[in-house]
Design a protein around this motif. Structure first.
Motif, short mmCIF file in Angstrom:
data_model
loop_
_atom_site.label_atom_id
_atom_site.label_comp_id
_atom_site.label_asym_id
_atom_site.label_seq_id
_atom_site.Cartn_x
_atom_site.Cartn_y
_atom_site.Cartn_z
N TRP A 253 -27.88 63.86 34.78
CA TRP A 253 -27.01 63.74 33.61
C TRP A 253 -27.90 63.47 32.40
N PRO A 254 -28.10 64.47 31.53
CA PRO A 254 -29.12 64.35 30.48
C PRO A 254 -28.84 63.27 29.45
N GLY A 255 -27.56 62.98 29.17
CA GLY A 255 -27.24 61.98 28.16
C GLY A 255 -27.24 60.56 28.67
N MET A 256 -27.38 60.38 29.98
CA MET A 256 -27.42 59.05 30.58
C MET A 256 -28.86 58.63 30.79
N THR A 257 -29.09 57.32 30.84
CA THR A 257 -30.44 56.83 31.07
C THR A 257 -30.86 57.11 32.51
N ASP B 108 -34.96 55.42 29.26
CA ASP B 108 -34.95 56.71 28.57
C ASP B 108 -33.80 57.58 29.08
N ARG B 109 -33.30 58.44 28.19
CA ARG B 109 -32.29 59.40 28.62
C ARG B 109 -32.93 60.44 29.53
N ALA B 110 -32.22 60.82 30.56
CA ALA B 110 -32.77 61.73 31.57
C ALA B 110 -33.13 63.09 30.96
N GLY B 111 -32.42 63.49 29.90
CA GLY B 111 -32.70 64.76 29.26
C GLY B 111 -34.06 64.82 28.60
N LEU B 112 -34.69 63.66 28.40
CA LEU B 112 -36.01 63.61 27.77
C LEU B 112 -37.14 63.72 28.80
#
Length: 234
Positions: free
Chosen positions: A88-92, A130-134
């Motif tokens: 989930w990119p917006g979640m940490t 950090d957000r997973a999308g990063l």
């Protein structure tokens, strides 16, 4: 043991899997190889309860799980790491890990599982906030595996975990999977990377056109020209 017998899966009027039979002992890594469109992902989705089989047997620890909903299969200890990671990119990173423990209620043990996952994948420890999308692709794959471990599996289903990763990251992932195997965790590893499969698996099956075409030991994969030429297209 995960035991599959005479499994058939259809999408509408199209037969995807036919008469598939294989076994995965709890303490072993078994590889499933095959070209694109062979039916590998469909098999894993069927084992996970996402796709319903038309007929055949799927047993885990001697109990039929064919047709059970995914949550019920996860609580029995059979957990999939999907192809494409699907974090989930917006979640940490931490929240992604906790999402993997959604079937658990033991908060102290869940925290211990987070710590254990971060020991296995130190990058995740540094990037929990950090957000997973990063994350890079390799870091997201580590997160996907760690998230599956949060469900306390007794067997993992891994769908092409090396896809799109650099050789260095693949090496790190192999080390982590080997460490999990040494703890006694069984795995069904779907791969097109023959070297990775041979490095981890004791037994390997090759799926071609929806059916098991070949079975061999993992050590023979990389040197078997029949498998490489006829079934993997390499």
């Amino acid at each position: 043991m995960l035991s599959i017998g005479a499994l058939e899966v259809w999408y509408g009027t199209t037969e995807i899997l036919r008469d598939v039979s294989l076994n995965v002992p709890h303490d072993q890594v078994v590889a499933l190889l095959g070209g694109n469109g062979a039916g590998k992902t469909t098999l894993l989705r069927t084992l996970s309860g996402i796709v319903k089989p038309r007929r055949g047997r799927i047993e885990f620890d001697g109990v039929s799980i064919a047709g059970l909903p995914p949550r019920s299969i996860v609580t029995r200890g059979l957990v999939q790491v999907p192809q494409g990671r699907f974090v989930w990119p917006g979640m940490t990173v931490l929240d992604n890990l906790l999402l993997g423990a959604v079937t658990r209620h033991d908060k102290a043990e869940v925290r211990a599982s987070v710590d254990d996952a971060c020991v296995l994948f130190p990058t995740l420890h540094r990037r929990q906030a950090d957000r997973a999308g990063l994350l890079s692709g390799g870091e997201q794959q580590m997160l996907a595996i760690a998230r599956a471990l949060m469900a306390k599996p007794r067997m993992l289903l891994l769908d092409e975990p090396s896809a799109g990763l650099s050789p260095r990251i693949i090496g790190e992932m192999v080390d982590a999977l080997r460490a999990l195997h040494q703890r006694g965790l069984g795995m069904l590893l779907v791969e097109q990377n023959v070297g990775l499969a041979g490095a981890l698996a004791s037994t390997a099956y090759v799926l071609a056109n929806g059916a098991i075409a070949f079975e061999t030991d993992g050590a023979s994969l990389a040197s078997n020209p029949q498998i490489i030429r006829s079934y993997l297209g390499q």
